[in-house]
Design an enzyme around this catalytic site. Structure first.
Site, PDB file in Angstrom:
ATOM      1  N   SER A 167      -2.693   1.582   3.418  1.00 32.25           N
ATOM      2  CA  SER A 167      -3.104   0.620   4.441  1.00 32.25           C
ATOM      3  C   SER A 167      -2.068   0.610   5.556  1.00 32.25           C
ATOM      4  O   SER A 167      -0.932   1.019   5.363  1.00 32.25           O
ATOM      5  CB  SER A 167      -3.236  -0.779   3.828  1.00 32.25           C
ATOM      6  OG  SER A 167      -4.250  -0.796   2.854  1.00 32.25           O
TER       7      SER A 167
ATOM      8  N   LEU B 143       1.910  -4.359   1.500  1.00 32.59           N
ATOM      9  CA  LEU B 143       0.745  -3.735   2.096  1.00 32.59           C
ATOM     10  C   LEU B 143       0.616  -2.388   1.410  1.00 32.59           C
ATOM     11  O   LEU B 143       1.596  -1.637   1.315  1.00 32.59           O
ATOM     12  CB  LEU B 143       0.940  -3.592   3.615  1.00 32.59           C
ATOM     13  CG  LEU B 143      -0.256  -3.227   4.467  1.00 32.59           C
ATOM     14  CD1 LEU B 143      -1.409  -4.203   4.282  1.00 32.59           C
ATOM     15  CD2 LEU B 143       0.144  -3.194   5.936  1.00 32.59           C
ATOM     16  N   ASP B 144      -0.574  -2.078   0.906  1.00 29.97           N
ATOM     17  CA  ASP B 144      -0.777  -0.854   0.138  1.00 29.97           C
ATOM     18  C   ASP B 144      -0.295   0.376   0.896  1.00 29.97           C
ATOM     19  O   ASP B 144      -0.323   0.429   2.126  1.00 29.97           O
ATOM     20  CB  ASP B 144      -2.256  -0.677  -0.196  1.00 29.97           C
ATOM     21  CG  ASP B 144      -2.786  -1.755  -1.110  1.00 29.97           C
ATOM     22  OD1 ASP B 144      -2.021  -2.250  -1.951  1.00 29.97           O
ATOM     23  OD2 ASP B 144      -3.971  -2.109  -0.967  1.00 29.97           O
ATOM     24  N   TYR B 145       0.084   1.383   0.136  1.00 25.31           N
ATOM     25  CA  TYR B 145       0.553   2.665   0.656  1.00 25.31           C
ATOM     26  C   TYR B 145      -0.441   3.245   1.664  1.00 25.31           C
ATOM     27  O   TYR B 145      -0.059   3.760   2.698  1.00 25.31           O
ATOM     28  CB  TYR B 145       0.750   3.612  -0.532  1.00 25.31           C
ATOM     29  CG  TYR B 145       1.271   4.988  -0.211  1.00 25.31           C
ATOM     30  CD1 TYR B 145       2.568   5.170   0.251  1.00 25.31           C
ATOM     31  CD2 TYR B 145       0.478   6.114  -0.401  1.00 25.31           C
ATOM     32  CE1 TYR B 145       3.060   6.440   0.523  1.00 25.31           C
ATOM     33  CE2 TYR B 145       0.957   7.382  -0.143  1.00 25.31           C
ATOM     34  CZ  TYR B 145       2.258   7.540   0.324  1.00 25.31           C
ATOM     35  OH  TYR B 145       2.730   8.796   0.589  1.00 25.31           O
TER      36      TYR B 145
ATOM     37  N   LYS C  97       3.298  -1.058  10.060  1.00 26.45           N
ATOM     38  CA  LYS C  97       3.457  -0.017   9.049  1.00 26.45           C
ATOM     39  C   LYS C  97       2.428   1.095   9.202  1.00 26.45           C
ATOM     40  O   LYS C  97       1.237   0.842   9.265  1.00 26.45           O
ATOM     41  CB  LYS C  97       3.322  -0.633   7.643  1.00 26.45           C
ATOM     42  CG  LYS C  97       3.553   0.371   6.519  1.00 26.45           C
ATOM     43  CD  LYS C  97       3.320  -0.243   5.158  1.00 26.45           C
ATOM     44  CE  LYS C  97       1.958   0.014   4.602  1.00 26.45           C
ATOM     45  NZ  LYS C  97       1.541   1.384   4.434  1.00 26.45           N
TER      46      LYS C  97
END
Length: 187
Positions: free
Chosen positions: A55, A51-53, A19
């Site tokens: 990260s 998974l955080d925006y 990502k």
């Protein structure tokens, strides 16, 4: 009367996706931000975790609910490894604190496996991290078995090392090795 059993023709799908930064871990967004749909055109797969925006790195998508639960359920203690670029010079006390567990607003973190590493050979981030002329940066490899919201960022901040860049390298035995940023492989 004989009943015919129809075999389920849906086969298990496992997608390993690297990502990019500023991408949501979902397929839709009302605010027109970049989502998984911009990269993955495979129907009926869902993220096994998030998974955080802001990260980067490994996301596992699957259509297998049992696998999803195995990866995400806290009682299964699936290990996740992160490469973390932090601001400042790392000392032994900070590493030891992360290894033994740190106090967070939602309670103590479990002990983590932590080591300082050389900067990994990775893709450039767009936009690049903010760098300050007089403050050095360093890299840590952190493995945890919890999955609290923004946990790694909060852990490093609690020992005086703000996270500048966070890349999830591994979930269980799966890694991003050989997967370019923004790309995926099907298993």
């Amino acid at each position: 009367m004989n009943r015919l059993k129809i075999k389920d023709s849906i086969s298990r799908k496992i997608i390993l996706f690297n990502k990019p930064f500023n991408t949501l871990s979902q397929f839709t967004d009302s605010q027109n931000r970049r989502t998984l749909k911009d990269f993955i055109d495979i129907p009926s797969v869902y993220c096994a975790g998030r998974l955080d925006y802001d990260s980067e790195g490994l996301l596992i998508l699957t259509n297998d609910g049992l696998l999803n639960k195995k990866i995400t359920a806290p009682q299964n203690k699936t290990s996740k490894t992160y490469w973390v670029q932090v601001e400042g010079i790392i000392n032994k006390a900070q590493i030891e604190a992360l290894r033994t567990g740190v106090a967070l607003k939602d309670g103590m973190s479990l002990p983590a496996k932590v080591q300082q590493i050389a900067a990994p050979n990775i893709w450039p981030r767009t936009p690049p991290i903010r760098e300050r002329k007089n403050i050095p940066t360093a890299w840590l490899q952190i493995s945890i078995i919890e999955g609290r919201n923004r946990q790694v960022r909060r852990m490093t901040a609690s020992v005086g090392l703000p996270t500048l860049r966070l890349i999830r390298y591994r979930i269980g035995s799966w890694t991003i090795d050989g997967i370019d940023n923004g790309q995926y492989i099907s298993l």
